[in-house]
Motif scaffolding. Structure first.
Motif, mmCIF file in Angstrom:
data_model
loop_
_atom_site.group_PDB
_atom_site.id
_atom_site.type_symbol
_atom_site.label_atom_id
_atom_site.label_comp_id
_atom_site.label_asym_id
_atom_site.label_seq_id
_atom_site.Cartn_x
_atom_site.Cartn_y
_atom_site.Cartn_z
ATOM 1 N N GLY A 15 0.815 -1.209 0.000
ATOM 2 C CA GLY A 15 0.000 0.000 0.000
ATOM 3 C C GLY A 15 0.848 1.258 0.000
ATOM 4 O O GLY A 15 0.536 2.235 -0.690
ATOM 5 N N VAL B 34 3.529 7.088 3.545
ATOM 6 C CA VAL B 34 3.304 7.453 2.141
ATOM 7 C C VAL B 34 3.759 8.895 1.895
ATOM 8 O O VAL B 34 4.446 9.194 0.919
ATOM 9 C CB VAL B 34 1.809 7.300 1.762
ATOM 10 N N THR C 98 -4.197 2.426 0.894
ATOM 11 C CA THR C 98 -3.146 2.089 1.851
ATOM 12 C C THR C 98 -3.760 1.827 3.222
ATOM 13 O O THR C 98 -3.747 0.703 3.718
ATOM 14 C CB THR C 98 -2.106 3.230 1.963
ATOM 15 N N GLY D 279 0.686 -3.583 -4.753
ATOM 16 C CA GLY D 279 -0.279 -3.122 -3.763
ATOM 17 C C GLY D 279 -1.619 -3.801 -3.952
ATOM 18 O O GLY D 279 -2.115 -4.500 -3.068
ATOM 19 N N PRO E 245 -4.271 7.348 -0.573
ATOM 20 C CA PRO E 245 -3.782 6.534 0.549
ATOM 21 C C PRO E 245 -4.900 6.099 1.502
ATOM 22 O O PRO E 245 -4.759 5.097 2.178
ATOM 23 C CB PRO E 245 -2.779 7.448 1.266
#
Lengths: 700, 700
Positions: B191, B541, B670, B231, B666
């Protein structure tokens, strides 16, 4: 009422009246300060008028709501009026109405003084920072004293009037519900008003036209200043009045059941807290050295120390339990720690603000992601702090006997809120100096005065972080205590219904088991409510601000000479949009909180409600912390960039930081602080409805 | 192992092997599709190489972690190895390692096929949308079949190998923990990688330079495409492998205690689910009418119907409890409802996306506030859905006897995850066609092909919403079931310790009482963990993307002719930054989840852990729903603007929408999807450590 119980009520009422006298003296002092500048007097008059117009229209709407609620309360609470005992229903409805009136009064008084103090603070700044500070602070203190005096007086009166101790519980909760239901709408309405105006003014003024904040050419500038008053002063006053009353009510409900000197402890501690605040306020003065931040924090610490000392003395003299004193001391310590942690995440000399400012150089998405992330992290220490203080209070007081553990938790909340007079004074100081800054700009008082008001304003923001820690911590502990109050209300109602034969097989509930799927169901739904509640408020701000932006653009387009400063904007139209919108948008969010509680209670009964309150508390605290802290962080990151870092004013980083601040505004001033009230309202509705939820629900 | 128990293991293993054969056949079919374009072959090779480099480096790091964990497990779990019975410790450590290896295998296989299918899907688009769809979908299906086959095979083998039913529980949880601990890191690492590259590529390419997405001049373009694979494909595969194993493990642990044909029910239903998925995949084909969305949804509904029908048949034939069948059917229905609700909040023909696009006209702050608000609202229906299905499953199954209620909840989760093969196929289809789009652009296949791949891509996004509803719903039910598994592990451990004399006074725990402050303390801390966990990932990130942005800017500055397309960018450098950063940033978040569980357990014992898991589940679900839905909403709002609304491409609204999308990336790719895994890991750690938490903790 036995005469031996009177001894602690008299000093409570006496000190409450002293607080009113003191507030009156402070108000008179503020009004005596010179007000000479014609332009400032005029603008300040516009602000006062706008704030009063909004407040009066809001109270008219809320009076209808309160009236309907009072009738329903009379009909159904504490038990259906046709099942006998009309007096307790009358008492309940009466206490409710008194709660709403006191809450409205707290808002009114705040507006009255704040809109007088703002212009005088601005003018005092011409003489220097110290007199200006004093004027702003004492203006805020009027509000502080009025709110705390009213809550102590109200609780004492309701407690006294409802007579016999065992019956007084429910009416106290009714009084508290009156305070919190009004606070819910006042906070939501004021929050929507203030951010509508703030966001719209910034967006069109600063971003689109590049004119400074508080520029009189901006049609939204008066609405923006009105918003500071109706949102931050009136809304915040109603909010803290509500927290203060709820913490005392929860402690008294449990204390009355426990007997002994428990009730006396609550009143004595609360009375001492108010006394300590009066002394603290009197000592607040900027020294020759040290800035306004130091002066504000010093008086908070003075209050805390006096409270700890005097309550220890009282505990010794009156032979109260030392464990209870310990619990309230734990509350004070944890409040301070939570405040310091909050400060770390919003202070511009610390990593979170600095990193967010740095991230702004890359683009607004990074400002947002960085701020959101740090604010999410910031929830952990505060949640641990609230959890640990509940745990410590519980273990300190559990050895005193059954029921004392939860009472200890409620006393930790009372301890945290002992300094509520100081909290409110500091909090109300903020919008007063913020207004003063605007007035100084509009009155052309010059750069030097602006610099002073800026300094005072920034001190207000810093100090707010610490006091906010107390407020959120106290709210957390209070609602845990209210959960305990709910449980004892359920068992009391069950015992009564069992005696009446309605619920012959009622077995007292010892708690709410997570593994019970009815509880879990309630918890999942309860956890989503603060999310939806805050979303509705923010969508309200969004919609309302869009309307106002359109109006501002129209004025700049249609009014000839406005941009050049040769024509007056139509301030009224903006105030009207903010008012109408706020009144329209505050209703759905408030009703959601109340109706969802009723729905879950009627479906799943008291177990589902136990879970519902728990989910509500847990996710509510989390969201409130997240929103308050992210908003504060972005605000300070923007100011940090504006003070010349990461590119300074006008740079790409600045634009990104302004976007972050705009997102953070409704977080920290509309949704975040309203969540506390929402939790309290839901808890009180649950307690008040316990008899009904026990008798009518689909799944028991 | 008694022979009568074998009858349901054999078909399970048989169907699992059939799934592998089917996956092999699909893989061969994909590889047979033509690959002729030289440029595409080259770029696709770069992507494959990049993905494998990342995966190998990641697995090297994780091998160390798994090795250390296996040693610790051998030493301490299920009980300290020196307290006797070395075999169960060996079995536990072995099952754990098998879990990690299976999980890694799931990721590997996904990457292998996805990086072959992407280029072939791009080239097939030259022949039309139907063959292109089939290639992308069958590529995804390889992953789906491998993951579901591996989970059924692994669970069956571990269940069989650990011999006697009563002892097998712990090893199954060990296997599940192996799967979930690896998934935690794989999902987090993947992620971070994918969003680092995506955000950096968009920011520099689209925003700064104004070059299109997937332009080969952008140094981050290969890293971006690698990210889709590591991811979305590898991470998502590990994630769903973990959910699937956890739901089966929880059901089996409880089923084994209940006896009767409970275990048989679990295996038969899971086997039927896999069979139904195989049939569903075979029927997936775009008809002459109807787009790819319809084809994908149709095969999901086919699978659901076959599952419901065949399990009803099996229930009738094998005389399983109809209530259990009802519970799994409830799971299916609620999964569908949650999916449809999710769809409402992210569909560009509905109000939330439209209003957010409209708000973008005013500025990015409004895009954000609007998206955040709608996503907060979106949590309510899903939370109600999960709560209601748990409640329904409970009340259906509770009459069967003690313990069946929680088993019913776990079977609702098994029901929801019965179509996991389809979910994964659809989910893996997304990044394959996304990659294909990029390859078509880099291989200059022309506008018509791009249009086809765009259509396929957008269908992937729409369908994802429905399958995501199933995934989140199932995770919610699974963790409620795992809470039940934790409780039964605690009681089993207590009984054993009581028999051994270590805890002579152990009284079985019937549940976790919210009014117990140790439970409440755990709950407050547990609720903050998902917030901090997701924040750490997003900060990772942020940091990583900032490094990559700097690198991209450097390349455009230093490499002569890059902007004009006359020189090659250094793709490797960007891949290396993403890889190194992801590996560095994934560790703290993963460790936080595990260490906080241990800390709360050692401080507050099993009651605090009960609260901790509850708080974790409640706030985790809330945050996961909020993040997934806001991300999806912003993504589609941006696409909606890009398709010509509210000003269209290049307008101010578009810029604002892009900022919203960048914040959402994100969130949805993520942090959001990692939270599910975090909850599972924490639940499993708690169950595995139950003996130790019972014996060593400060407050019991």
């Amino acid at each position: 009422m036995e005469s031996e119980q009177l001894w602690y009520l008299l000093p409570a009422v006496g000190v409450a009246l002293l607080a009113f006298l003191f507030a009156g003296w402070l108000f008179a002092w503020v009004k005596k300060q010179p007000q000479e500048n014609e332009k400032i007097r005029e603008v300040s008059g516009l602000i006062r008028k706008g704030a009063n117009v909004f407040l009066n229209r809001e109270y008219k709407v809320l009076a209808i709501f309160a009236g309907v609620a009072a009738v329903l309360i009379f009909l159904f609470l504490p038990h259906p009026v046709w099942s006998g005992d009309i007096w307790s229903n009358l008492m309940m409805a009466g206490a409710y109405l008194v709660g709403t009136v006191f809450s409205a009064f707290a808002g009114k008084i705040g507006i009255a003084v704040a809109t007088q103090a703002n212009s005088r603070t601005a003018e005092a700044a011409q003489k220097g920072i110290r007199p200006s500070f004093l004027c702003g602070f004492r203006g805020g203190a009027v509000m502080g004293m009025a709110v705390v005096g009213a809550s102590l007086l109200g609780v004492a009166l309701v407690f006294w009037a409802t007579g016999k101790v065992t019956d007084s519980n429910a009416a106290l909760l009714g009084f508290s519900f009156g305070a919190s239901s009004l606070a819910l709408f006042a906070k939501a309405g004021g929050g929507i008003f203030t951010k509508t105006a703030d966001v719209a003014a910034d967006l069109t003024g600063k971003v689109e036209l590049g004119i400074p904040e508080d520029d009189p050419r901006n049609p939204a500038v008066i609405a923006d200043n009105v918003g500071d008053n109706v949102g931050d002063v009136a809304g915040m006053g109603a909010d803290l009045f509500d927290s203060n009353v709820a913490s005392m009510a929860a402690a008294l409900v449990m204390g009355a059941v426990l007997g002994g000197n428990s009730v006396a402890t609550v009143f004595v501690y609360a009375t001492i807290g108010l006394l300590a605040s009066i002394i603290g306020i009197l000592t607040a003065r900027m020294g020759k050295k040290g800035g306004p931040t130091r002066a504000l924090n010093a008086s908070t610490y003075v209050t805390t120390a006096i409270f700890a000392g005097l309550t220890a003395l009282a505990t010794w003299v009156f032979k109260f339990h030392w464990a209870i004193w310990g619990a309230s001391a734990v509350g004070l310590v944890v409040g301070t720690i939570v405040g310091i942690v909050t400060d770390y995440f919003t202070d511009d000399s610390k990593k979170p603000v600095r990193k967010t400012a740095e991230a702004s150089e890359i683009g607004p998405a990074f400002t947002l992601l960085s701020g959101i992330s740090y604010a999410l992290v910031s929830t952990l220490p505060a949640m641990i702090g609230i959890g640990v203080s509940a745990l410590a209070a519980y273990f300190l007081c559990a050895p005193l006997g059954e029921g004392f553990a939860l009472f200890g938790i409620s006393m930790a909340a009372v301890g945290m809120l002992s300094i509520v007079g100081m909290i409110i004074s500091n909090d109300a100081y903020g919008p007063i100096v913020d207004n003063a800054r605007g007035l100084a700009e509009m009155g052309n008082l010059g750069e030097e005065v602006l610099e002073i008001t800026d300094k005072l304003d920034s001190a207000g923001n810093t100090v707010k972080a610490v006091t906010k820690g107390f407020a959120i911590g106290a709210a957390g502990l209070t609602v845990i205590a209210l959960l305990g109050a709910f449980l004892s209300e359920v068992n009391a109602a069950g015992a009564r219904l069992s005696a009446m034969g309605t619920l012959p097989n009622f077995v007292p509930i010892s708690g709410f088991d997570i593994m019970n799927p009815t509880v879990f169901f309630g918890m999942l739904v309860g956890a989503a409510i603060p999310a939806v509640f805050s979303a509705l408020l923010m969508l309200g701000v969004n919609r309302n601000a869009m309307r106002m932006v359109a109006e501002i653009r129209r004025q700049f387009r249609e009014i000839v000479g406005l941009k050049e400063g040769k024509a007056q904007p139509e301030y009224d139209k903006c105030i009207d949009i903010a008012t109408t919108g706020a009144l329209k948008e505050l209703i759905p969010a408030g009703l959601l909180a109340i109706i969802s509680t009723l729905a879950v209670g009627f479906i799943g009964g008291v177990h589902a409600i136990g879970g519902f309150l728990t989910g509500n508390i847990v996710s509510g605290l989390l969201l409130a912390l997240f929103m308050s802290n992210s908003g504060g962080l972005w605000d300070n990151a923007k100011k940090y960039v504006e003070s010349g870092h990461n590119g300074g004013k006008g740079s790409a980083a600045h634009k990104a930081a302004v976007i972050g601040d705009t997102v953070g505004d409704p977080f920290k001033d509309t949704a975040g602080p309203s969540i506390n009230t929402q939790i309290t309202v839901v808890s009180l509705v649950a307690s008040l409805m316990s008899t009904i939820f026990l008798t009518v629900s689909i799944f028991k």
